[in-house]
Each structure stands twice: as structure tokens, then as C-alpha cells.
Design an enzyme around this catalytic site. Structure first.
Site, PDB file in Angstrom:
ATOM      1  N   GLU A 159       0.821  -1.206   0.000  1.00 29.34           N
ATOM      2  CA  GLU A 159       0.000   0.000   0.000  1.00 29.34           C
ATOM      3  C   GLU A 159       0.860   1.263   0.000  1.00 29.34           C
ATOM      4  O   GLU A 159       0.537   2.242  -0.675  1.00 29.34           O
ATOM      5  CB  GLU A 159      -0.954  -0.006   1.193  1.00 29.34           C
ATOM      6  N   HIS A 192     -10.199   1.568   0.256  1.00 30.36           N
ATOM      7  CA  HIS A 192     -10.652   0.708   1.357  1.00 30.36           C
ATOM      8  C   HIS A 192     -12.172   0.540   1.383  1.00 30.36           C
ATOM      9  O   HIS A 192     -12.689  -0.201   2.211  1.00 30.36           O
ATOM     10  CB  HIS A 192     -10.176   1.276   2.701  1.00 30.36           C
TER      11      HIS A 192
END
Length: 308
Positions: A159, A192
Site C-alpha cells: 500500500e 478501502h
């Protein structure tokens, strides 16, 4: 005079096109990263070992390909930097040790309240947890535990590489360093939101509850993404954001409501407040570029960089 104005107009138009391509590249990376999690068709829950292993492979591949996106964008936009794409993305040796330690120390200062809370509630467990974090053997066992491997290693590394290392170098020439710090986390937060799909398939909550939880998660990840982008911009290293990401994954959100109901509420609230104040006081001194050397990403700023 007319030719000069025409030339300036073309430059402005090219700059606008370059920035739109930058945004599209960031969206592409976001979609590919999230989409790679769902290329494996399975009815198993997300925490099942086989699902975790496949998803780890997917995001690692996307992360490995992200430098190609940055290189392609730099070639198309005619952006020239005297370093490799990996150095531009924060993978470099100069200032590596302070970049590993100081941002993590700064994050732990912010978590002073939760750490004191854990130490008061379970002193023995807190000491064991601290010992494990400093124990190489524990990390070896973590690598064998797929859930721990995902949360503490793969998710932070991939990420940060994609949403900080790859996106910020593309954003900085268009927006400048300060604006990029606040824009890049928006892609990270939206990424997310895919957890809504998994929770919806489990049928354990109503849609309103799922959206509320997802909204809170997007807010939290966006705030953390801003902090992580700040660290990356100030240090020019990806290792600091990775370490802080891993630490925050292990600690979760600070539970202030529990502290307010604790028998030793005054001491806990004092530690929470002290942690926040120390964090704000140390934020710029501990991220001073003096410790890390000149950040390659700052050379991409269109004007005098204020954050670098």
C-alpha cells in the site's frame, strides 16, 4: 508577441493535460490494486489462509509493476530526475537508518495514551508484546502466520509503495508537495471502500451499518494516508511510512471512549493529551530533511517546496 502568447497557451494546455493524465494514472493504480484482490473467485471469507495467500500474491505483483507506471508517466510528461525510479519512490540508502527509526518513534509518541492504557490493564501482556516486537523469532513466526503476514508486512509494504511511492511523484509536479499530501490519501481512502462488498456477502449487518463502518474506515485511512504522505515527502523514504503503517495496523484506533470510563481516567487522559502534544511538537523536528538527505521527490516541485 502573438507567437509568445500562443506558446504560453500551449504550455498551459499541456500542463492541464499532464495533470489529468496523472489523476487517471492514480485512479488506474487504485483500481488495479483493489481489482487484483477479486481476480480470485472464491466463496471463502477474506481471512481464510488460501484467500490471503492469493491476495498477497496479487498486490505484490501490482506493487512490482507500479514503477513501470511511474516511468511511463515520467517519459510521457517529459519529467527528468537524476535518480532511478526506485529512488524517486523512496527506496534508497541515504539516511536509511534514521528514516527507519525516527518516524516510528514519532508515531509511538502519538500512541502514548493507548500504550499506557495497555500497560495499566495488562502489564505482563504489554511487556510480552514489547518483547515480541523486538524479537526476530517473533517476526519469523509472523511470516508463517498468513494473517500476521498480511497485516504487518504485505499490506504496509504494497500500500505504501503504490499509494505513496508511486502516486506522490506523479502528483507533485502538478499540485506541489503540500497539496499532494492531501490529494494522494483520497485514493487510499476510497480504495478501502471495497470492504463493503465482503461485508455485504456475509449478510451479518444491515446496509446502513456496513456503510457507516466503511465510512469510518475511509475517514481513518485518509487521515493516516495524509500523515504517511507527509512522512514520505519530508524524508524521501518509503521505509518510514511502511514501519508506521505496520505499527498502526497492530495497535488499531486509539480507544478514547474506554479511557474515559477507566478507573484511572485522569492518568490515562493525561497520557493521551501528552502524547498528542509531544507529537505536534516533534512532528517537524523529527522529520527534518537534515536527517535523511535531500528527498528526490522534492526536486519535482514546480515552485519552492514548503513541506520538503
Amino acid at each position: 508577441m502573438v507567437e509568445s502568447e500562443h506558446f504560453l497557451t500551449r504550455q498551459v494546455e499541456h500542463a492541464h493535460i499532464r495533470c489529468w493524465v496523472c489523476v487517471l494514472c492514480c485512479l488506474l493504480l487504485t483500481c488495479v490494486y483493489v481489482g487484483s484482490l477479486y481476480v480470485w473467485r472464491s466463496s471463502l471469507p477474506r481471512d481464510h489462509p488460501s484467500v490471503i495467500k492469493r491476495r498477497c500474491v496479487s498486490v505484490l505483483l501490482v506493487s512490482a509493476l507500479s514503477p513501470t507506471v511511474v516511468t511511463s508517466w515520467a517519459h510521457w510528461a517529459d519529467v527528468r530526475v537524476g535518480v532511478s525510479v526506485w529512488e524517486l519512490m523512496g527506496v534508497r540508502l541515504e539516511g536509511l537508518l534514521p528514516a527507519t527509526v525516527l518516524p516510528l518513534l514519532l508515531t509511538m509518541v502519538f500512541y502514548l495514551g493507548p500504550l499506557v492504557h495497555s500497560a495499566i490493564d495488562d502489564p505482563r501482556g504489554f511487556i510480552e508484546e514489547l518483547h515480541c516486537a523486538l524479537n526476530v523469532q517473533w517476526w519469523r513466526e509472523c511470516v508463517r502466520d498468513v494473517v500476521c503476514l498480511r497485516n504487518q508486512v504485505v499490506a504496509p509494504v504494497t500500500e505504501e509503495l503504490v499509494f505513496r511511492g508511486a502516486m506522490l511523484p506523479m502528483l507533485v509536479p502538478c499540485t506541489g508537495p503540500t497539496a499532494a499530501i492531501f490529494i494522494a490519501p483520497l485514493f487510499f481512502g476510497v480504495a478501502h471502500f471495497h470492504h463493503v462488498i465482503a461485508q455485504r456477502h456475509q449478510h451479518k449487518s444491515t446496509m446502513s451499518e456496513i456503510l457507516l463502518v466503511a465510512g469510518m474506515q475511509v475517514l481513518y485511512t485518509t487521515v493516516f494516508g495524509t500523515y504517511s504522505a507527509f512522512l514520505f515527502m519530508r524524508t524521501g523514504h518509503i521505509v518510514g511510512p511502511v514501519m508506521c503503517h505496520s505499527f498502526c495496523n497492530s495497535r488499531g484506533l486509539p480507544d478514547l471512549s474506554s479511557a474515559l470510563q477507566h478507573p484511572q481516567r485522569a492518568a490515562l487522559l493525561f497520557s493521551y493529551l501528552t502524547g498528542v502534544l509531544l507529537f505536534l511538537l516533534l512532528l517537524f523536528p523529527l522529520t527534518d530533511p537534515f536527517f535523511y538527505g535531500a528527498a528526490p521527490i522534492c526536486s519535482l516541485a514546480p515552485s519552492s517546496p514548503s513541506v520538503c
